[in-house]
Design a protein around this motif. Structure first.
Motif, short mmCIF file in Angstrom:
data_model
loop_
_atom_site.label_atom_id
_atom_site.label_comp_id
_atom_site.label_asym_id
_atom_site.label_seq_id
_atom_site.Cartn_x
_atom_site.Cartn_y
_atom_site.Cartn_z
N PRO A 18 8.90 5.19 -3.51
CA PRO A 18 10.08 4.33 -3.68
C PRO A 18 10.11 3.15 -2.71
N ALA A 19 9.69 3.36 -1.46
CA ALA A 19 9.75 2.26 -0.48
C ALA A 19 8.88 1.10 -0.92
N GLY A 20 7.66 1.40 -1.36
CA GLY A 20 6.74 0.33 -1.79
C GLY A 20 7.25 -0.36 -3.04
N GLY A 79 10.01 19.80 8.77
CA GLY A 79 9.84 18.34 8.72
C GLY A 79 8.49 17.93 8.19
N TYR A 80 8.48 16.73 7.61
CA TYR A 80 7.25 16.12 7.12
C TYR A 80 6.66 15.24 8.22
N LEU A 81 5.40 14.87 8.03
CA LEU A 81 4.71 14.06 9.03
C LEU A 81 3.84 13.02 8.32
N VAL A 110 0.85 -1.19 0.00
CA VAL A 110 0.00 0.00 0.00
C VAL A 110 0.89 1.25 0.00
N GLY A 111 0.90 1.96 -1.13
CA GLY A 111 1.75 3.15 -1.27
C GLY A 111 2.83 2.86 -2.30
N ALA A 112 2.74 3.53 -3.48
CA ALA A 112 3.70 3.24 -4.55
C ALA A 112 4.79 4.30 -4.65
N ILE A 116 12.95 10.96 7.27
CA ILE A 116 14.35 11.37 7.07
C ILE A 116 15.02 10.40 6.10
N GLY A 117 15.98 10.91 5.37
CA GLY A 117 16.74 10.04 4.48
C GLY A 117 16.31 10.19 3.04
N LEU A 118 17.24 9.78 2.18
CA LEU A 118 17.05 9.94 0.74
C LEU A 118 16.38 8.71 0.15
N ILE A 119 16.07 8.80 -1.14
CA ILE A 119 15.37 7.71 -1.84
C ILE A 119 16.15 6.41 -1.66
N GLY A 120 17.46 6.48 -1.83
CA GLY A 120 18.30 5.28 -1.74
C GLY A 120 18.16 4.57 -0.39
N GLU A 175 -7.46 4.34 -2.59
CA GLU A 175 -6.96 4.85 -1.31
C GLU A 175 -7.26 3.85 -0.20
N TYR A 176 -6.20 3.43 0.48
CA TYR A 176 -6.40 2.56 1.65
C TYR A 176 -7.15 3.37 2.71
N GLY A 177 -8.13 2.74 3.35
CA GLY A 177 -8.90 3.42 4.40
C GLY A 177 -10.20 3.98 3.84
N PHE A 216 -0.91 -0.82 -4.39
CA PHE A 216 -2.03 0.13 -4.32
C PHE A 216 -1.50 1.54 -4.08
N GLU A 217 -2.09 2.49 -4.76
CA GLU A 217 -1.63 3.88 -4.64
C GLU A 217 -2.84 4.79 -4.69
N LYS A 218 -2.90 5.75 -3.75
CA LYS A 218 -4.10 6.60 -3.72
C LYS A 218 -4.14 7.60 -4.88
N LEU A 219 -2.99 7.91 -5.47
CA LEU A 219 -2.97 8.83 -6.60
C LEU A 219 -3.03 8.05 -7.92
N GLY A 231 9.64 2.21 4.66
CA GLY A 231 9.76 3.59 4.16
C GLY A 231 9.60 4.63 5.26
N TRP A 232 9.22 5.83 4.84
CA TRP A 232 9.16 6.96 5.79
C TRP A 232 8.14 6.73 6.90
N ILE A 233 7.08 5.98 6.62
CA ILE A 233 6.10 5.76 7.70
C ILE A 233 6.63 4.74 8.71
N TYR A 259 5.05 6.57 -7.67
CA TYR A 259 6.37 7.14 -7.32
C TYR A 259 6.37 8.14 -6.17
N GLY A 260 5.25 8.40 -5.53
CA GLY A 260 5.23 9.19 -4.29
C GLY A 260 6.01 10.48 -4.40
N LEU A 261 6.92 10.69 -3.45
CA LEU A 261 7.65 11.96 -3.38
C LEU A 261 8.70 12.10 -4.48
N VAL A 262 8.98 11.04 -5.21
CA VAL A 262 9.89 11.22 -6.35
C VAL A 262 9.18 12.09 -7.38
C1 LIG Z 1 10.43 18.03 -0.68
C2 LIG Z 1 11.25 16.78 -0.74
C3 LIG Z 1 12.33 16.70 -1.62
C4 LIG Z 1 13.11 15.54 -1.67
N1 LIG Z 1 14.16 15.51 -2.53
C5 LIG Z 1 14.93 14.41 -2.58
C6 LIG Z 1 16.05 14.35 -3.47
O1 LIG Z 1 16.33 15.31 -4.21
N2 LIG Z 1 16.79 13.19 -3.47
C7 LIG Z 1 16.48 12.10 -2.68
O2 LIG Z 1 17.16 11.07 -2.73
N3 LIG Z 1 15.44 12.16 -1.81
C8 LIG Z 1 14.67 13.26 -1.74
N4 LIG Z 1 13.62 13.32 -0.87
C9 LIG Z 1 13.37 12.14 -0.01
C10 LIG Z 1 12.55 11.06 -0.71
O3 LIG Z 1 11.48 11.66 -1.39
C11 LIG Z 1 12.05 10.03 0.33
O4 LIG Z 1 13.20 9.41 0.90
C12 LIG Z 1 11.16 8.94 -0.25
O5 LIG Z 1 10.22 9.46 -1.15
C13 LIG Z 1 10.40 8.20 0.86
O6 LIG Z 1 9.75 7.12 0.23
P1 LIG Z 1 8.38 6.45 0.77
O7 LIG Z 1 8.03 5.47 -0.29
O8 LIG Z 1 8.54 6.00 2.15
O9 LIG Z 1 7.28 7.62 0.83
P2 LIG Z 1 6.58 8.48 -0.34
O10 LIG Z 1 7.53 8.85 -1.40
O11 LIG Z 1 5.86 9.56 0.41
O12 LIG Z 1 5.50 7.48 -0.96
C14 LIG Z 1 4.34 7.08 -0.27
C15 LIG Z 1 3.23 6.79 -1.26
O13 LIG Z 1 2.09 6.28 -0.55
C16 LIG Z 1 0.91 6.85 -1.07
N5 LIG Z 1 -0.13 6.80 -0.06
C17 LIG Z 1 -0.22 7.54 1.08
N6 LIG Z 1 -1.33 7.23 1.76
C18 LIG Z 1 -1.97 6.27 1.04
C19 LIG Z 1 -3.18 5.56 1.24
N7 LIG Z 1 -3.96 5.77 2.32
N8 LIG Z 1 -3.55 4.65 0.30
C20 LIG Z 1 -2.76 4.41 -0.81
N9 LIG Z 1 -1.60 5.08 -1.03
C21 LIG Z 1 -1.20 5.99 -0.12
C22 LIG Z 1 1.34 8.27 -1.42
O14 LIG Z 1 0.45 8.88 -2.34
C23 LIG Z 1 2.73 8.03 -2.00
O15 LIG Z 1 2.68 7.79 -3.38
C24 LIG Z 1 12.82 14.45 -0.82
C25 LIG Z 1 11.74 14.53 0.07
C26 LIG Z 1 10.97 15.69 0.10
C27 LIG Z 1 9.83 15.76 1.08
#
Ligand SMILES: Cc1cc2nc3c(=O)[nH]c(=O)nc-3n(C[C@H](O)[C@H](O)[C@H](O)COP(=O)(O)OP(=O)(O)OC[C@H]3O[C@@H](n4cnc5c(N)ncnc54)[C@H](O)[C@@H]3O)c2cc1C
Length: 447
Positions: free
Chosen positions: A14-16, A315-317, A10-12, A362-366, A79-81, A35-38, A355-357, A42-45
């Motif tokens: 980078p972590a998913g 910070g993000y939440l 749930v959540g597409a 904190i931390g980069l995509i890698g 969207e989950y939930g 599954f992805e709500k959008l 992933g971030w949750i 690719y989320g924050l990418v």
């Molecule tokens: C402003 C910003 C700039 C950044 N720039 C860089 C950078 O230049 N280089 C780098 O390496 N890292 C960067 N990062 C960090 C990087 O984006 C994160 O490390 C990474 O995206 C975290 O991955 P994640 O999959 O945990 O979360 P996310 O990328 O947030 O993905 C979570 C996904 O889950 C989906 N989701 C949420 N709730 C639900 C639900 N209820 N049902 C279904 N889907 C749901 C979301 O829509 C989203 O697509 C940046 C972060 C931010 C905030």
């Protein structure tokens, strides 16, 4: 198990996607539904990384290869939930991995922070990255702006505010963002850090990039370039800190040029109040001094800055998910090696997090890759003993979503949107132009 292990992610972001990729590379026969709500993956990418970071955005090429794998299916716009709940997923899948990331702004508890003209960085980032769920216009009317925080997101926000719209027109920004930025009368962007230069959280690369714009003069205010014993130890022991400090010191003593916009970096200035009665009219900071161990204390010296907008990048939440435990202090799902823990700290069978949750924003995509590996390792260790899904047919989820009228988007549909955006870009000599509206995105995908 005579049939493949069925896993819902749930959540597409980078972590998913990395979790799905690692699962497909294991010895276990596995089918994964992502599954992805959008309507787009690719989320924050896609919706966080700044548009003028095309190299980082390029990671989507590797992520797409995972979505194209035969063992992986994408269900966007779900969207989950709301569209699907934990009990539904448990009936349809042997395991569920939550990777819903973080998308909200952390609050900052100072007077005036809720005044009109005071914004969270995440909202602004979502706007300039064309997120479908935020308003199309952004009030860019201030000539002087404050950005609170000294992490990479703060520098992204400051850079996008300071650069001209035309500089960004080579990127994938949609037309509403170009028009908004083009209307901005901004001349000065002030970035404030509470602590010293050696405690800054941004990376040397992100810092140096500020200086690349032909329209932006970067000014480091020398008063804040101070170091205590802990700062000196950090400079000696950490190459990144050394590089950051060296750059800041060089910039603090150079002559100021005449580029039309200015980006000021202030250290050891803690924001204490956003000033104004009906809307932001200024920012009050208190000068800090280092205490020897790298922390700071107020000096009682206050400065009022003439700014008409304030962006907090503190910070993000993450958001609490229905039926899943949540630690509201850390903003994460409690877990042990990726196994979600219930209120008695006992692993919930078949429920995982990455992933971030999982570890906080904190931390980069890698970094999400190693994190996904830990979670998938736990899942695979448990695989043999997981409670089996009762309706494990791959068609069951499709029927479930269709019966509920959820206009989900498949990988094929997303690729249509992807190609459409690239065609829009090609017409203008750009790599891509984003489609913003959810309805339009879904219509193109499902058209
Ligand atoms: C402003 C910003 C700039 C950044 N720039 C860089 C950078 O230049 N280089 C780098 O390496 N890292 C960067 N990062 C960090 C990087 O984006 C994160 O490390 C990474 O995206 C975290 O991955 P994640 O999959 O945990 O979360 P996310 O990328 O947030 O993905 C979570 C996904 O889950 C989906 N989701 C949420 N709730 C639900 C639900 N209820 N049902 C279904 N889907 C749901 C979301 O829509 C989203 O697509 C940046 C972060 C931010 C905030």
């Amino acid at each position: 198990m005579s049939r493949p292990l069925r896993v819902a992610v749930v959540g597409a972001g980078p972590a998913g996607v990395y979790a799905a990729d690692i699962l497909t590379k294991s010895d276990v026969d596995v089918q994964i539904d992502l599954f992805e709500k959008l309507p787009a993956p690719y989320g924050l990418v896609r919706y966080g990384v700044a548009p003028d970071h095309p190299r980082i955005k390029g990671i989507v090429g590797a992520l797409q290869k995972v979505l194209d794998k035969p063992q992986v299916r994408f269900f966007g716009n779900v969207e989950y939930g709301v569209d699907v709940k934990l009990d539904d997923l448990r009936q349809l899948y042997d395991a569920v991995v939550f990777s819903t990331g973080a998308s909200a702004d952390r609050s900052l508890d100072i007077p005036g922070i809720d005044l009109p003209g005071s914004y969270g960085a995440a909202d602004f980032v979502s706007w300039y990255d064309g997120h479908p769920d935020v308003p199309r216009t952004w009030p860019l009317t201030a000539t002087s702006v404050a950005v609170l925080g000294v992490g990479n997101v703060a520098l992204d926000v400051a850079r996008i505010l300071a650069k001209t719209a035309d500089e960004l027109l080579v990127t994938e920004i949609p037309s509403n963002v170009y028009e908004g930025l083009a209307s901005s009368p901004v001349t000065d962007v002030h970035v404030f850090g509470r602590r010293g230069p050696a405690q800054a959280k941004f990376t040397p690369l992100e810092l140096r990039e500020l200086d690349h714009s032909p329209n932006v003069e970067v000014i480091v205010h020398a008063e804040g370039i101070e170091f205590d014993e802990a700062s000196m130890a950090a400079i000696r022991s950490n190459k990144q800190v050394e590089m950051i400090v060296k750059t800041l010191q060089e910039w603090a003593i150079r002559d100021v040029g005449n580029r039309p916009r200015r980006l000021h970096l202030h250290f050891l200035e803690a924001p204490v109040e956003v000033l104004g009665s009906d809307r932001v009219e200024g920012l009050r900071t208190e000068t800090q001094e280092l205490t020897g161990d790298g922390s700071v204390r107020g000096t009682g010296v206050f400065t009022d800055w003439d700014v008409q907008a304030v962006y907090r990048a503190v910070g993000y939440l993450s958001t609490h998910l229905t039926d899943i435990p949540f630690d509201h202090v850390s903003g994460t799902i409690p877990h042990r090696a990726g196994r979600v823990l219930d209120l008695d700290e006992v692993p919930m069978p078949g429920v995982y997090v990455t992933g971030w949750i999982k570890r906080g924003p904190i931390g980069l995509i890698g970094h999400t890759k190693g994190d996904a590996l830990e979670t998938v390792t736990s899942l695979l260790e448990d695989a043999a003993s997981l409670p089996r899904a009762t309706s494990a047919s791959p068609d069951a989820i499709v029927q479930f979503l269709e019966q509920r009228g959820v206009p989900f988007v498949t990988n094929e549909g997303w690729r249509k949107l992807d190609l459409h955006e690239m065609a829009l870009g090609a017409a203008e000599g750009r790599e891509r132009v984003k489609v913003v509206s959810r309805e339009e995105m879904t219509a193109i995908s499902n058209g």
